[in-house]
Design a protein around this motif. Structure first.
Motif, PDB file in Angstrom:
ATOM      1  N   PRO A  90       0.807  -1.230   0.000  1.00  0.00           N
ATOM      2  CA  PRO A  90       0.000   0.000   0.000  1.00  0.00           C
ATOM      3  C   PRO A  90       0.834   1.272   0.000  1.00  0.00           C
ATOM      4  O   PRO A  90       0.354   2.324  -0.438  1.00  0.00           O
ATOM      5  N   ILE A  91       2.069   1.182   0.457  1.00  0.00           N
ATOM      6  CA  ILE A  91       2.949   2.352   0.443  1.00  0.00           C
ATOM      7  C   ILE A  91       3.363   2.667  -0.996  1.00  0.00           C
ATOM      8  O   ILE A  91       3.319   3.819  -1.438  1.00  0.00           O
ATOM      9  N   GLU A  92       3.752   1.636  -1.727  1.00  0.00           N
ATOM     10  CA  GLU A  92       4.134   1.825  -3.122  1.00  0.00           C
ATOM     11  C   GLU A  92       2.937   2.218  -3.985  1.00  0.00           C
ATOM     12  O   GLU A  92       3.073   3.003  -4.933  1.00  0.00           O
ATOM     13  N   GLN A  93       1.769   1.676  -3.671  1.00  0.00           N
ATOM     14  CA  GLN A  93       0.567   2.043  -4.408  1.00  0.00           C
ATOM     15  C   GLN A  93       0.265   3.534  -4.247  1.00  0.00           C
ATOM     16  O   GLN A  93      -0.156   4.204  -5.186  1.00  0.00           O
ATOM     17  N   LEU A  94       0.495   4.052  -3.048  1.00  0.00           N
ATOM     18  CA  LEU A  94       0.296   5.481  -2.797  1.00  0.00           C
ATOM     19  C   LEU A  94       1.276   6.314  -3.623  1.00  0.00           C
ATOM     20  O   LEU A  94       0.886   7.292  -4.277  1.00  0.00           O
TER      21      LEU A  94
END
Length: 427
Positions: free
Chosen positions: A375-379
């Motif tokens: 979810p960090i990379e998706q952000l």
């Protein structure tokens, strides 16, 4: 002289409406009806935005029917009991409906059809909410497809333009003025959440912009397809040949519909039984934090808060939030599916179920279980300037915003180990 009844359900429109057109081309006057189904209503909160939307569409339909000196007979109750009363009041010769493919609807229509037939009343049903229904796109051996791409290829190969249907020049409606009950009359109250009008004007940029929630550039057409305020033929007629990505989304909708029809066990079971051995943690406190958008992962939390406030969530964010619940928190996809069912304005059993099982890795043509979104990379990738998360998380980047409830690396390893153990248990 007898009448024909057109029963409105998931087709709240006059134009491009298959069963309505057939009824109006008959020799009998047509009485339109709508039934607020108590079997469904009793499961909903009193301020359910979807009931409000249905009521708003009925008001619009009634205004249009006034042009033909007609109106909708709007009733409330259990469908079989409503029909038992209807045949005592009207000399009904024919009933027209558009098909519905969900398990409850199939069961309901079977009961009603058998009842009407026992009274000598003909019931005529038509394909309307899809281009191809449950058994029109199948493999050479007649079995249903369970993988999307070959289904899509066959769909495209078979597709020919279906022009939208127009009302007959002189619609043969039953002349009567019925008073439409208010929202309060049927036991509901107004909701602060509303269904937005759909907009296909930006469809040229759909492929380019669809993954970026901060752009807010999607069409918002899904609840309109769900409740039939627009016909699928009308939508596709507005697309150009190069809008292949948007068309693919519409084909996914029909793919999941035929999956639900042929494999009804997916409603509450894994499509792939090899995942039945997964030992979900199902921590209620973790689930509540996810529901409220307090996980400490901004992309997840912004999505959940958008859902809670508006009844909508961007499609890319749906993938991120659902994957986080199943993989990072190891909470059963059925919990998340049920929560989305309560909140989504465009909730449709087949798509909701299909997409949740896709995210969990348990469904047909699902993302493999070892594919775990970071979810960090998706952000970073899809909201790089934090426009989307700032809109929905005003306290983001302050001491009021919680720390991540689970470390991504730890959550990923735990999910992989749990899934592997569950598969080995079954095998």
């Amino acid at each position: 002289m007898g009448v024909a009844v057109f029963w409105y359900r998931r087709d709240l429109r006059l134009e491009d409406n298959t069963a309505l057109n057939h009824s109006l081309n008959g020799s009998l006057k047509v009485l339109p009806i709508f039934i607020f189904d108590e079997n469904i209503l009793r499961e909903l909160p009193v301020d359910d935005a979807r009931v409000q939307f249905i009521h708003q569409q009925l008001v619009k339909l009634n205004q249009n029917l006034l042009k033909f000196q007609s109106s909708i007979l709007c009733l409330k109750g259990k469908p079989i009991e409503v029909w038992q009363n209807l045949i005592e009041t009207y000399d009904i010769e024919n009933v027209y409906i558009n098909k519905d493919y969900e398990p409850y609807a199939i069961k309901r229509d079977k009961v009603i059809s058998e009842f009407l037939s026992s009274k000598g009343i003909s019931i005529h049903s038509f394909k309307d909410q899809v281009i191809f229904e449950e058994s029109e796109i199948v493999k050479k051996d007649g079995l249903p497809y369970t993988v999307f791409t070959p289904y899509k290829n066959k769909w495209l190969e078979k597709y020919k333009a279906f022009p939208p249907l127009e009302l007959p020049p002189m619609p043969n409606f039953y002349s009567v003025k019925h008073n439409l009950p208010s929202l309060e009359d049927i036991g509901f109250k107004h909701s602060s959440i509303y269904v937005r009008d759909y907009d296909l004007t930006g469809i040229d940029q759909y492929d380019k912009n669809r993954n970026y929630p901060y752009l807010d550039s999607t069409s918002y057409i899904s609840p309109h397809l769900r409740f039939g305020t627009v016909g699928i033929r009308s939508v596709i007629a507005q697309l150009k040949n190069h809008h292949t990505t948007f068309l693919s989304e519409l084909i996914w909708r029909e793919f999941f519909m035929q999956i639900l029809f042929h494999f009804p066990h997916v409603v509450n079971q894994n499509f792939k039984s090899k995942y039945d051995g997964i030992e979900w943690l199902n921590n209620e406190s973790d689930f509540e934090k996810w529901c409220r958008g307090m996980t400490g992962y901004p992309m997840v939390d912004a999505g959940m808060r958008q859902l809670n406030a508006s009844g909508y969530m961007h499609n890319r964010v749906r993938m991120i939030t659902s994957g986080f619940l199943c993989k990072h928190l190891l909470i059963d996809w059925r919990w998340g599916e049920s929560y989305f069912a309560k909140k989504l304005l465009d909730y449709e059993l087949s798509s909701n179920n299909g997409n949740w099982q896709w995210a969990a890795g348990t469904g047909c043509d699902a993302a493999p279980y070892f594919r775990i979104f970071n979810p960090i990379e998706q952000l970073k990738k899809f909201d790089p300037n934090h426009i989307y998360i700032k809109r929905w998380i005003p306290e983001w980047n302050s001491s009021q915003y919680p720390q991540p409830m689970v470390d991504h690396r730890h959550g990923r390893i735990r999910a992989l180990e749990t899934y592997k153990a569950g598969i080995n248990k079954i095998m």
